[in-house]
Design a protein around this motif. Sequence first.
Motif, short mmCIF file in Angstrom:
data_model
loop_
_atom_site.label_atom_id
_atom_site.label_comp_id
_atom_site.label_asym_id
_atom_site.label_seq_id
_atom_site.Cartn_x
_atom_site.Cartn_y
_atom_site.Cartn_z
N UNK A 108 0.86 -1.18 0.00
CA UNK A 108 0.00 0.00 0.00
C UNK A 108 0.89 1.23 0.00
N UNK A 109 0.55 2.22 -0.83
CA UNK A 109 1.40 3.42 -0.90
C UNK A 109 1.19 4.38 0.27
N UNK A 110 0.21 4.12 1.13
CA UNK A 110 -0.02 4.95 2.31
C UNK A 110 -0.76 6.24 2.02
N UNK A 111 -0.97 6.60 0.76
CA UNK A 111 -1.64 7.85 0.41
C UNK A 111 -3.00 7.60 -0.24
N UNK A 112 -3.19 6.43 -0.79
CA UNK A 112 -4.46 6.13 -1.47
C UNK A 112 -4.96 4.80 -0.92
N UNK A 113 -6.07 4.37 -1.45
CA UNK A 113 -6.61 3.07 -1.05
C UNK A 113 -6.23 2.00 -2.06
N UNK A 114 -5.18 2.24 -2.82
CA UNK A 114 -4.70 1.27 -3.80
C UNK A 114 -3.85 0.21 -3.10
N UNK A 115 -3.91 -1.01 -3.65
CA UNK A 115 -2.97 -2.05 -3.24
C UNK A 115 -2.25 -2.53 -4.49
N UNK A 116 -0.95 -2.60 -4.39
CA UNK A 116 -0.09 -2.97 -5.51
C UNK A 116 0.40 -4.40 -5.31
N UNK A 117 0.70 -5.10 -6.40
CA UNK A 117 1.16 -6.48 -6.28
C UNK A 117 2.63 -6.62 -5.86
N UNK A 118 3.40 -5.52 -5.95
CA UNK A 118 4.83 -5.59 -5.66
C UNK A 118 5.25 -4.51 -4.68
N UNK A 119 6.21 -4.85 -3.84
CA UNK A 119 6.88 -3.88 -2.97
C UNK A 119 8.19 -3.50 -3.66
N UNK A 120 8.54 -2.22 -3.60
CA UNK A 120 9.75 -1.73 -4.27
C UNK A 120 10.73 -1.18 -3.24
N UNK A 121 11.98 -1.51 -3.44
CA UNK A 121 13.08 -0.92 -2.68
C UNK A 121 14.05 -0.36 -3.72
N UNK A 122 14.33 0.92 -3.64
CA UNK A 122 15.16 1.59 -4.63
C UNK A 122 16.32 2.27 -3.92
N UNK A 123 17.49 2.17 -4.53
CA UNK A 123 18.67 2.85 -4.02
C UNK A 123 19.19 3.73 -5.15
N UNK A 124 19.27 5.02 -4.90
CA UNK A 124 19.80 5.97 -5.86
C UNK A 124 21.00 6.62 -5.18
N UNK A 125 22.20 6.25 -5.62
CA UNK A 125 23.40 6.72 -4.93
C UNK A 125 23.37 6.21 -3.51
N UNK A 126 23.39 7.13 -2.54
CA UNK A 126 23.36 6.72 -1.14
C UNK A 126 21.97 6.87 -0.51
N UNK A 127 20.96 7.13 -1.33
CA UNK A 127 19.59 7.33 -0.86
C UNK A 127 18.78 6.05 -1.01
N UNK A 128 18.14 5.61 0.09
CA UNK A 128 17.29 4.42 0.09
C UNK A 128 15.83 4.84 0.12
N UNK A 129 15.03 4.27 -0.79
CA UNK A 129 13.61 4.59 -0.89
C UNK A 129 12.80 3.31 -0.88
N UNK A 130 11.60 3.37 -0.33
CA UNK A 130 10.69 2.22 -0.37
C UNK A 130 9.36 2.67 -0.93
N UNK A 131 8.69 1.76 -1.61
CA UNK A 131 7.40 2.07 -2.20
C UNK A 131 6.75 0.83 -2.76
N UNK A 132 5.93 1.03 -3.76
CA UNK A 132 5.16 -0.05 -4.37
C UNK A 132 5.40 -0.06 -5.88
N UNK A 133 4.96 -1.14 -6.54
CA UNK A 133 5.15 -1.24 -7.99
C UNK A 133 4.06 -2.12 -8.61
N UNK A 134 3.85 -1.86 -9.90
CA UNK A 134 2.93 -2.64 -10.72
C UNK A 134 3.25 -2.33 -12.17
N UNK A 135 2.58 -3.00 -13.08
CA UNK A 135 2.78 -2.66 -14.49
C UNK A 135 2.30 -1.23 -14.70
N UNK A 136 2.96 -0.52 -15.58
CA UNK A 136 2.58 0.86 -15.87
C UNK A 136 1.15 0.92 -16.37
#
Length: 150
Positions: A108-136
């Motif tokens: 869940x992205x925490x901002x909407x009532x959507x549920x996504x099939x995938x959890x995302x962990x992204x690292x950009x340089x030294x920055x760690x981000x977490x979120x959700x993912x699905x097909x575009x």
Amino acid sequence: MRALFAVLTVLALAACSPAEAPDQPDTPPESVPVLGGVDLARPVRALGTEPFWSVELTGTELVYTTPEPPAQRAPQPDPVVQGTTATWEAETAEGTTLRVILIATECSDGMSDRTYPLTAMVKVGDRDLTGCAASTAAILSTGESGPVVE
């Protein structure tokens, strides 16, 4: 002697004949990775809130964007799929490491009532981000609530 000559002739002719190709097992076509019901061969979007960010996996590149430009782009390698996890890692033109890990767990992205099939962990340089993912396509066709599926 004639029998020996006949045997040698048969063997010589057999040696000169083209051999039949051995039966080769049917090789299945290379399988397309699917993770959590999402076809990873099609465009996929990972996104997060606070701060807002997204990574578009277009098939040819990884595109990291935030509300502040510019976007960072890197060539999209093939994913490394292990069980319920897929990982892409590349370097942007600016030399920043961009790693995207998708995990087949509902999110869940925490901002909407959507549920996504995938959890995302992204690292950009030294920055760690977490979120959700699905097909575009699923993200673009789903409303503000409910499961994000095609």
